[in-house]
Design an enzyme around this catalytic site. Sequence first.
Site, PDB file in Angstrom:
ATOM      1  N   GLY A 195       0.640  -1.468   0.292  1.00 46.81           N
ATOM      2  CA  GLY A 195       0.140   0.213   0.067  1.00 46.81           C
ATOM      3  C   GLY A 195       0.430   1.239   0.043  1.00 46.81           C
ATOM      4  CB  CYS A 246       5.591  -4.048  -0.018  1.00 46.34           C
ATOM      5  SG  CYS A 246       6.099  -2.476  -0.072  1.00 46.34           S
ATOM      6  CE1 TYR A 247       1.370   1.131   5.916  1.00 50.39           C
ATOM      7  CE2 TYR A 247      -0.952  -1.273   5.913  1.00 50.39           C
ATOM      8  CZ  TYR A 247      -0.461   0.280   6.417  1.00 50.39           C
ATOM      9  OH  TYR A 247      -1.043   0.564   7.367  1.00 50.39           O
ATOM     10  CG  HIS A 263       5.843  -5.255  -4.835  1.00 51.73           C
ATOM     11  ND1 HIS A 263       4.668  -5.560  -4.348  1.00 51.73           N
ATOM     12  CD2 HIS A 263       6.709  -4.534  -4.615  1.00 51.73           C
ATOM     13  CE1 HIS A 263       4.161  -4.271  -3.801  1.00 51.73           C
ATOM     14  NE2 HIS A 263       5.422  -3.645  -3.578  1.00 51.73           N
ATOM     15  CD  GLU A 291       2.699  -7.877  -5.433  1.00 49.77           C
ATOM     16  OE1 GLU A 291       4.073  -8.452  -4.972  1.00 49.77           O
ATOM     17  OE2 GLU A 291       2.705  -6.665  -5.098  1.00 49.77           O
ATOM     18  CB  SER A 310     -22.618  -5.283 -26.476  1.00 50.83           C
ATOM     19  OG  SER A 310     -21.965  -5.935 -26.503  1.00 50.83           O
ATOM     20  N   GLY A 311     -22.389  -7.934 -28.151  1.00 55.21           N
ATOM     21  CA  GLY A 311     -21.588  -8.656 -29.246  1.00 55.21           C
ATOM     22  C   GLY A 311     -19.878  -8.633 -29.031  1.00 55.21           C
ATOM     23  N   GLY A 312     -19.207  -7.781 -27.883  1.00 53.54           N
ATOM     24  CA  GLY A 312     -18.771  -7.832 -27.407  1.00 53.54           C
ATOM     25  C   GLY A 312     -18.170  -8.888 -26.064  1.00 53.54           C
ATOM     26  CB  VAL A 313     -15.152 -10.122 -24.062  1.00 52.12           C
ATOM     27  CG1 VAL A 313     -14.277 -11.579 -23.783  1.00 52.12           C
ATOM     28  CG2 VAL A 313     -13.929  -9.699 -25.496  1.00 52.12           C
ATOM     29  CG  ASP A 314     -16.313  -8.232 -20.670  1.00 51.57           C
ATOM     30  OD1 ASP A 314     -16.064  -9.242 -20.558  1.00 51.57           O
ATOM     31  OD2 ASP A 314     -16.442  -6.651 -19.977  1.00 51.57           O
ATOM     32  CB  SER A 315     -22.560  -9.055 -23.168  1.00 55.29           C
ATOM     33  OG  SER A 315     -22.304  -8.732 -24.769  1.00 55.29           O
ATOM     34  CB  SER A 316     -19.778 -13.054 -26.265  1.00 56.78           C
ATOM     35  OG  SER A 316     -20.666 -11.940 -27.185  1.00 56.78           O
ATOM     36  CE  LYS A 330     -12.469  -7.413 -22.006  1.00 57.21           C
ATOM     37  NZ  LYS A 330     -14.128  -7.220 -21.693  1.00 57.21           N
TER      38      LYS A 330
END
Length: 513
Positions: free
Chosen positions: A54, A81-82, A169, A171, A223-229, A369
Amino acid sequence: MNEQIIILDFGSQYTQVIARRIRECQVFSTILRFDTPAAEIARLAPRGLILSGGPNSVYAADAPVPDIGIFNLGIPILGICYGVQIFAHFLGGKVEKGTKREYGKGTLTLRDAKCPLFRKLPKTLQVWNSHGDKLSRLPTGFKAVAITDNSEYAAIEHPAKQLYGIQFHPEVAHTPRGKEIIANFVHGICRSGSGWTMRHYRDQAIEEIRAQVGKERVLLGLSGGVDSSVAAALLHEAVGEQLTCIFVNNGLLRAREAEVVREVFGRHFKIRLQYEDASDLFMRRLRGVTDPERKRKIIGRTFIEVFQAATRRAGKARFLAQGTLYPDVIESVPIAGNPAAMIKSHHNVGGLPKKMKFSLVEPLRYLFKDEVRALGLELGLPAEIVNRQPFPGPGLAVRVLGEVSRKKCDILRKADAIVVEEMKSTGWYYKIWQSFAVLLPIRSVGVMGDERTYDFTIALRAVESQDGMTADWVKLPYDLLERLSSRIINEVKGVNRCVFDITSKPPGTIEWE
Ligand code: XMP
């Protein structure tokens, strides 16, 4: 999600990256606020806890502190870290205000090769540091496990209590063996098995959707986008005929977009698809409007109106499904200096009014995503849809600068289709965040054959980005730029000039309006 690791977020810009790394170990991970009560964490029964980094100093007046009860949960804890500074602060250690920030690459030297966090790792490791304060006295019962040039206590452990702390870190990519450190914590120390895959997620999500929805009907704005598809494919698998997808053609779509959606979802998946052609209405309302914000508002409002009317036509339904993703759900820690806190304030044209009385189904709300893309492939969606670049809700309207008309949209659609085709055939499409054409509202003089032309200009835009918040313009090869320019000018009537946008974000935005 019975086996999981919980990350308490103290406002690090890398918190989501930690979650990703754990999921790459095929273990589910959840991000919670730093002050989540220990009792709430106990209820979720995680295998282990990670305290993130942080931007604060433990000495700051408003330093975020965890519920001290977490140290009595009897589960392994890793402070990063923090995260290690704050637990050292509470467990009898001392944190020194750093005079200089330790930032950048460093070399970690192991002193205790038996520490399970560093199992099977070499004695020296390259690590990434980014901290101001540092530990100057060990907390009670701890021992030092590794050092760096700048710190005697770069890694510490309390083996009996299974508490671990590292100042660097693990990650980030700049700690090349960091994934193994995280895997050692997750598998070796927390004893989490590795069964969390997209197949597992899919099966579990289907069960949950069925339990939530029962015999009721579900509507989804596709919408045809990735998420709604992906949400559509998943819901269809879960509830079949109970799902109706509403697809609104606003006249501002890319070439073949409506056809692909009808082909894939209607004919291939046999999903009930309600196609709403509202392009005339959108065009009429956009006539004469040049101000970018007004254009966006008109499109947003019109979409809601059209969608509401469509839901009424779809018949009685209790649920509305949305492709909300995990980054939109995580309650970001409102700490100054945390860029993650800003990521939420985003354009959401599809945002529907609260008065629409639906219960929400959000089957992707735990996914990042790229996990959504993996789930899409698992569900059998074509790569053409799963690997699509982001496309803004207001569509081509933010890429036809100034007044939008059907004619200008047609010109842009043709130019844009060439961009997509060339970017795909050279593989660039899949390597970068976005690539597209913009139609400028100016005309310039040219010569084609023996004729003088006075036509529009297309701007080409290609950007690299992690999340759309910042972006760099992509140095596309000259021969590709040349081919794009010559094809667009030769094949798209009404265009006689092509320029390449070399602006990064900031100071530019990705879209031109
Ligand atoms: P800007 O232009 O703000 O865009 O740098 C950042 C990212 O967001 C996308 N974008 C939108 N996405 N509705 C969306 O769903 C919108 O209204 C919208 N405006 C921009 C843009 O394509 C880029 O990926």
